[in-house]
Design an enzyme around this catalytic site. Sequence first.
Site, mmCIF file in Angstrom:
data_model
loop_
_atom_site.group_PDB
_atom_site.id
_atom_site.type_symbol
_atom_site.label_atom_id
_atom_site.label_comp_id
_atom_site.label_asym_id
_atom_site.label_seq_id
_atom_site.Cartn_x
_atom_site.Cartn_y
_atom_site.Cartn_z
ATOM 1 N N PRO A 153 33.762 9.609 -71.365
ATOM 2 C CA PRO A 153 32.351 9.571 -71.766
ATOM 3 C C PRO A 153 32.161 9.080 -73.196
ATOM 4 O O PRO A 153 32.972 9.363 -74.085
ATOM 5 C CB PRO A 153 31.910 11.030 -71.620
ATOM 6 C CG PRO A 153 32.779 11.546 -70.520
ATOM 7 C CD PRO A 153 34.116 10.896 -70.741
ATOM 8 N N CYS A 154 31.033 8.357 -73.395
ATOM 9 C CA CYS A 154 30.851 7.654 -74.655
ATOM 10 C C CYS A 154 29.567 7.972 -75.419
ATOM 11 O O CYS A 154 29.332 7.342 -76.448
ATOM 12 C CB CYS A 154 30.889 6.152 -74.395
ATOM 13 S SG CYS A 154 29.593 5.575 -73.265
ATOM 14 N N PRO A 155 28.684 8.900 -75.015
ATOM 15 C CA PRO A 155 27.415 9.053 -75.744
ATOM 16 C C PRO A 155 27.585 9.308 -77.233
ATOM 17 O O PRO A 155 26.787 8.844 -78.047
ATOM 18 C CB PRO A 155 26.760 10.258 -75.047
ATOM 19 C CG PRO A 155 27.324 10.242 -73.673
ATOM 20 C CD PRO A 155 28.741 9.776 -73.830
ATOM 21 N N PHE A 157 29.789 8.088 -79.164
ATOM 22 C CA PHE A 157 30.254 6.891 -79.868
ATOM 23 C C PHE A 157 29.170 5.824 -79.947
ATOM 24 O O PHE A 157 29.248 4.919 -80.766
ATOM 25 C CB PHE A 157 31.457 6.264 -79.145
ATOM 26 C CG PHE A 157 32.647 7.174 -78.990
ATOM 27 C CD1 PHE A 157 33.079 7.965 -80.030
ATOM 28 C CD2 PHE A 157 33.346 7.213 -77.791
ATOM 29 C CE1 PHE A 157 34.193 8.787 -79.898
ATOM 30 C CE2 PHE A 157 34.458 8.022 -77.640
ATOM 31 C CZ PHE A 157 34.878 8.820 -78.698
#
Length: 419
Positions: A153-155, A157
Amino acid sequence: MKINQRGRGKFKPAPEYSIEDVRKILMEKINEELNMSIDETMDYCEEDLHYDSVKFNIVSLFCGAGGLDLGVELAGLDVILGKEEVDKAFSSKETYESIREQSVFHHVYANDIFKEALETYRNNFPEHIFVHHKDIRKVKKFPKSNLVLGGFPCPGFSEAGPRLVDDPRNFLYIHFIRCLMQSQPEFFIAENVKGMLTLGKGEVFSQIKQDFEAAGYKVYHQLVDARDYGVPQIRERVFLVGVREDIDFEYEFPLPTHGEGIFLKPYVTLREAIGDLENDPGPYYQGSYSSIYMSRNRKKSWDEQSFTIQASGRQAPLHPSGAPMQKIDKDKWIFPNGEEDNRRLSVKEVARIQTFPDWYEFSDGGNLKVSQNSRLDKLYKQIGNAVPVQLARAIARPLAEWVHENKIKKGEELIEAKA
């Protein structure tokens, strides 16, 4: 670093940290993640796992709707049958099903916590795969494998978000590494957003790469744009490809196949990708456009590539038909021909732009008690979170070629077959 506020401001934004602050926070959060209580209950036994002893067996983490998995599977078919033959078969689910077992890759296990995305995964992948609906932080033991995939998951970043060094979602990659240490695959492929490279003045990415290397891997990374590989979308993403230290192989990222160079194919345009859907687009998210949405241009022309497909129906780009948006002030755009003559891209259109085939069946959960927009948003979320299929195919191709030349042709037994 927490302060006494609610909402997005409850964490201190990354740019205010010194390098020393970032390093301290990273180590604290990594230790917290490693000390998290793991569920001692085993949700599967060895008999639930179906290996192929002469193929590269795949464990997929954060699998979502399966874009990365499908692209890797295609790469494994390309080296056996040739890309042209695979492309012909890929247009029809029935035809594709007749060849997919010939791939050099074999899926064994897939994990995610997004229920509807897992339903989509089950709808489109072979029944033998053990699909595990469980928080990865609670998984006690991961299966053996030859290749581990995952777009963690990237939120935290994302440059579009609040950019929080101490966002807990930034540290789920630790469980990817835990899987590598248990599974010891020859290779791994991980994907994330461009902002990962700059968060915390670059210290976050530096720590992540070091952690992957400490698990026993040579790690190669590169920022790539999906449109350079035949995806009709401007989408920059970071890939990390790991090669176990005892493997004599140096991974090289594939050269672009599309662009403006004399030896490149032209970029794929929106007209080529979705032009035939203009009068029959299928369902799309409906509703007003917020001031944030109207703060920048959201419409590309038919002869361009789409903006990045996001994991939200409300934030979906506009369909290219009609007049272009017009800028009237700083951070303020309007529809010169009226809001009623503009619409967001439909679910089917964004799936095409993410290079999923039309036969791919997405699940909205089937809960008719919630609004259509809410159900559609689950589809946009799955599609926007996915790795574009054709981009994944390109990234995996060098690994597929190595597997074919060094393992499959020799008939080596790669993993002990399970019942």
